[in-house]
Design an enzyme around this catalytic site. Structure first.
Site, PDB file in Angstrom:
ATOM      1  CG  ASP A  67      -2.456   1.017   1.164  1.00 29.76           C
ATOM      2  OD1 ASP A  67      -2.462   1.762   0.011  1.00 29.76           O
ATOM      3  OD2 ASP A  67      -3.474   0.744   1.643  1.00 29.76           O
TER       4      ASP A  67
HETATM    5  C1  BGC Z   1      -4.714   3.278   0.746  1.00 28.14           C
HETATM    6  C2  BGC Z   1      -5.533   2.237  -1.208  1.00 28.14           C
HETATM    7  C3  BGC Z   1      -4.806   2.933  -2.149  1.00 28.14           C
HETATM    8  C4  BGC Z   1      -3.631   3.625  -2.473  1.00 28.14           C
HETATM    9  C5  BGC Z   1      -3.435   3.792  -3.189  1.00 28.14           C
HETATM   10  C6  BGC Z   1      -3.604   4.003  -0.546  1.00 28.14           C
HETATM   11  O1  BGC Z   1      -4.164   5.054   0.709  1.00 28.14           O
HETATM   12  O2  BGC Z   1      -5.030   2.137   1.093  1.00 28.14           O
HETATM   13  O3  BGC Z   1      -6.633   1.335  -0.732  1.00 28.14           O
HETATM   14  O4  BGC Z   1      -5.579   1.700  -3.569  1.00 28.14           O
HETATM   15  O5  BGC Z   1      -3.988   4.510  -1.445  1.00 28.14           O
HETATM   16  O6  BGC Z   1      -4.003   4.639  -4.036  1.00 28.14           O
END
Ligand code: BGC
Length: 721
Positions: free
Chosen positions: A262
């Site tokens: 993530d």
């Molecule tokens: C979130 C994810 C997301 C990623 C990309 C993160 O902050 O937890 O769910 O896909 O950002 O934007």
């Protein structure tokens, strides 16, 4: 992953890998947001060098075309980029938030919605979405509850797999498909206190029986990628967790897709207190089994030195790169020359968005058949009646609010301006000012019925947007009190990203419709429901508590040694000296939820009768047929979502008081009766025991065929050896 020489994809992976420098390998393992529009000279130079394997949430279609052309034609090995984006509940066409979609209990419709989103995204050069989110949560305080498919591992498994099939279509190699991503692996939804990113402690047995199940289902549905999460799980951050990533995902499930971290979750192992510095974070992320690092750059910055010093074996890097190249090859990205990309709504999108928004709405109350409306004039009041951005919900990067149809617009279309008296009442859901109350009361007095559009703005749910209270924010309750002075029947339509608590509003309203954040076509869909063109069939995918003090609350809890009895409901409360029994309850509120999982009313009524089992017992290798007669006893054709639950009364570990095993949406004409039949296999009853073995155990069971998780016809059977 060892290459299978016979497989042409694997052969290509190996051939490429042999030619790659360490820098090129580390580039593939790095994902960035830094793609400028138009592309900067730095962008172009880095793409030529192979500095990045992927970009996320960056630039637009024109830049994607140009960046990919440079990667394919001007980089040394011609390895394509993969463009990721958060296409969560729609792309240009916005569908209800995932929690709302889950309330439809309709996997086929959810698949169709994801298909539209996949096509729209693919047309604009997006290859990969970070969805579906498969986190189980029992905590509506958590802002990301909006993005979940609810509290139940079975429902989430079925609906999540449907989303995977929708995004990926028949094959991720097709030009109109995008790769899906099972996230956030794993346990993220169990955040302590419902506070986003917070610590999770989940015993392995619970992890396997609940939290891992939807991920396994997505894996079986062929999900192309996984995303590790932000949370630390049992003391180890999930982005460096060898147990969940290497043991479960790779060894037990034999997953050969790609794992992305993530956002900066590799670097975040430092503030977690699990990595000492960025080099240590890189080491632990890679050792854990994360192939691609999102946004932070610890892999690129430090793995070279760790290789040189012998702390990291090259095989770890090669394995990660294999997973990335395999994905790009499977998607055909090496051979695709993008052209003519654009962001545009799919021609099928609006109709599907309207259907799924209507099917997502859950009717929670409908005294004296207030709904459907037959009225001449209506007052439309409230901060969410005409708020395009809020009605779209948590994740909308590429939608245009101008394409959103609000309830106010839809109701005016349907009835004509003259019959709709509109007053916003409050500027936003959080507004505390009463300045608009007089106008709202005037609108109510001028009308036969009052439609109040209440709830939460978009910004009050989603990532990092947790709440400690679940009440309607701002002066919304006071607005309802004011409007009630007109003495007209009130219909409350609640749009929100989570289950809210609203007892006083429900008490003042004759009808309550829960609409979540319904997306682009929310307005026409709600008008369809309010006027009876669509009969409500939505069911809660998550328990609605009476008060935030009951959280975490969910239907599939264990019993206790002292379960409370029905007699303890509705007792006069509020004294610590309450004389009643020493059972597992609260003194100041009923132990039951406000609305149970699976609940939802219709404009008709249904009767359940004649529950029968093909046999009073089944063997461990056997199956059982369970059927019941369901009648539509009202005067409207409608869909009933018939639910099958079981409980094992005694086992080697305690088991939930009820577990959803199957469900079926059954269309019944007014007056029609149908026999609904479920086949329950003994293997459906399997669970992980304390030795972490998956098996069904002989014993006594209860079974329900039910309209929700609290009611239903009940019978018993035995599972024998
Ligand atoms: C979130 C994810 C997301 C990623 C990309 C993160 O902050 O937890 O769910 O896909 O950002 O934007």
């Amino acid at each position: 992953m060892q290459a299978l020489a016979a497989d042409p994809t694997e052969a290509r992976v190996e051939a490429l890998l042999k030619r790659m420098t360490l820098d090129e390998k580390l580039g593939q393992m790095s994902q960035s947001t830094e793609l400028r529009a138009p592309l900067s000279e730095k962008n172009k130079a880095e793409i030529r060098q192979g500095r990045w394997g992927s970009f996320l949430n960056a630039a637009g279609p024109a830049e994607r075309v140009e960046a990919q052309r440079i990667a394919l034609k001007e980089s040394r090995l011609g390895i394509p980029l993969i463009f990721g984006r958060d296409v969560i509940h729609g792309y240009r066409t916005v569908f209800p938030i995932p929690l709302g979609q889950a309330a439809s209990w309709d996997p086929e419709l959810i698949r169709q919605a994801a298909r539209v989103a996949g096509r729209e995204a693919a047309r604009s050069g997006v290859h990969w979405t970070f969805a579906p989110m498969l986190d189980i949560t029992r905590d509506p305080r958590w802002g990301r509850v909006a993005e979940t498919l609810g509290e139940d591992p079975y429902l989430t498994s079925i609906l999540g797999a449907a989303m995977v099939r929708g995004f990926q279509g028949g094959s991720i190699g097709a030009a109109d498909s995008i790769a899906a991503c099972a996230k956030h692996y794993v346990g993220y939804g169990a955040a302590e206190g419902g506070r986003d990113y917070n610590t999770t402690w989940i015993p392995e047995i619970e992890l396997r029986n609940v939290f891992l199940r939807p991920f396994d289902a997505a894996r079986q549905a062929g999900v192309a990628t996984f995303m590790s999460a932000f949370n630390s799980l049992n003391g180890v951050p999930t982005s460096g967790n060898e147990f969940t990533l290497r043991q479960v995902l790779r060894k037990e499930w034999k997953y050969d897709g790609m794992v992305v971290s993530d956002w900066e979750s590799i670097r975040e192992m430092i503030p977690h207190g699990y990595a000492a510095d960025p080099a240590d974070a890189a080491f632990k992320g890679l050792r854990g089994g994360v192939d691609m690092e999102m946004v932070s750059t610890t892999y690129f910055d430090h793995l070279k030195a760790l290789i040189a010093s012998g702390q990291v074996p090259m095989s770890w890097i090669d394995d990660g790169v294999r997973n990335i190249l395999r994905l790009k090859l499977r998607m055909g990205l090496f051979d695709r020359q993008p052209a003519g990309l654009a962001i545009a709504a799919d021609p099928e999108g609006a109709a599907i968005a309207r259907r799924i928004a209507a099917q997502s709405a859950v009717l929670l109350k409908n005294d004296s058949n207030t709904l459907p409306l037959t009225t001449k004039t209506i007052a439309v009041i409230g901060p969410l009646a005409d708020s395009p951005v809020d009605q779209m919900g948590a994740w909308v990067m590429d939608a245009d609010p101008k394409e959103v149809r609000t309830p106010l617009a839809a109701l005016r279309d349907r009835l004509g301006e003259g019959r709709v008296h509109w007053a916003r009442g409050l500027k936003s859901s959080r507004d505390q000012s009463r300045d608009g109350f007089a106008e709202a009361l005037g609108a109510a007095r001028a009308s036969d019925v009052v439609l109040l559009f209440l709830g939460e703005e978009q910004i009050l749910s989603g990532e990092a947007h947790s709440r400690a209270f679940l009440n309607l924010p701002g002066a919304q309750e006071a607005l309802v009190e004011e409007v009630a002075k007109a003495g007209k029947p009130i219909v409350a339509v609640i749009m929100a990203g989570r289950p809210l608590t609203f007892p006083s509003v429900a008490a003042k309203s004759s009808a309550v419709l829960y609409a979540w954040h319904p997306g682009t076509m929310g307005g026409p869909a709600l008008a369809d429901v309010l006027f009876g063109d669509a009969v409500p069939s939505g069911r809660l995918p998550i328990t609605f508590p009476r008060t935030v003090g009951q959280v975490p609350i969910h239907y599939a809890h264990m019993s206790t040694g002292r379960p409370p009895s029905e007699k303890e409901l509705g007792i006069p409360m509020g004294t610590p000296l309450d004389p009643r029994g020493f059972t597992s309850k609260y003194l100041d509120v009923d132990f039951t939820p406000e609305f149970p999982f699976g609940f939802g009313l219709s404009y008709t009524t249904f009767e359940y009768a004649n529950l029968r089992l093909s046999s009073p017992s089944m063997s461990l290798a056997g199956s059982l047929t369970i059927s019941a007669d369901i009648s539509n006893t009202g005067s409207r054709d409608a869909v009933e979502t018939v639910q099958l639950y079981t409980r094992q009364l005694a086992a080697s570990i305690t088991r939930p008081v009820r577990e959803l095993r199957a469900f079926r949406r059954v269309h019944l004409r007014a007056g029609e009766k149908q026999t609904v039949e479920f086949t329950l296999k003994a293997s459906d009853l399997a669970f992980y025991n304390s030795k972490m073995q998956l098996a069904a155990e002989p014993g006594d069971f209860h079974v329900w065929v039910a309209p929700d998780s609290a009611l239903g016809l009940q019978a018993a059977f035995k599972l024998t050896r």
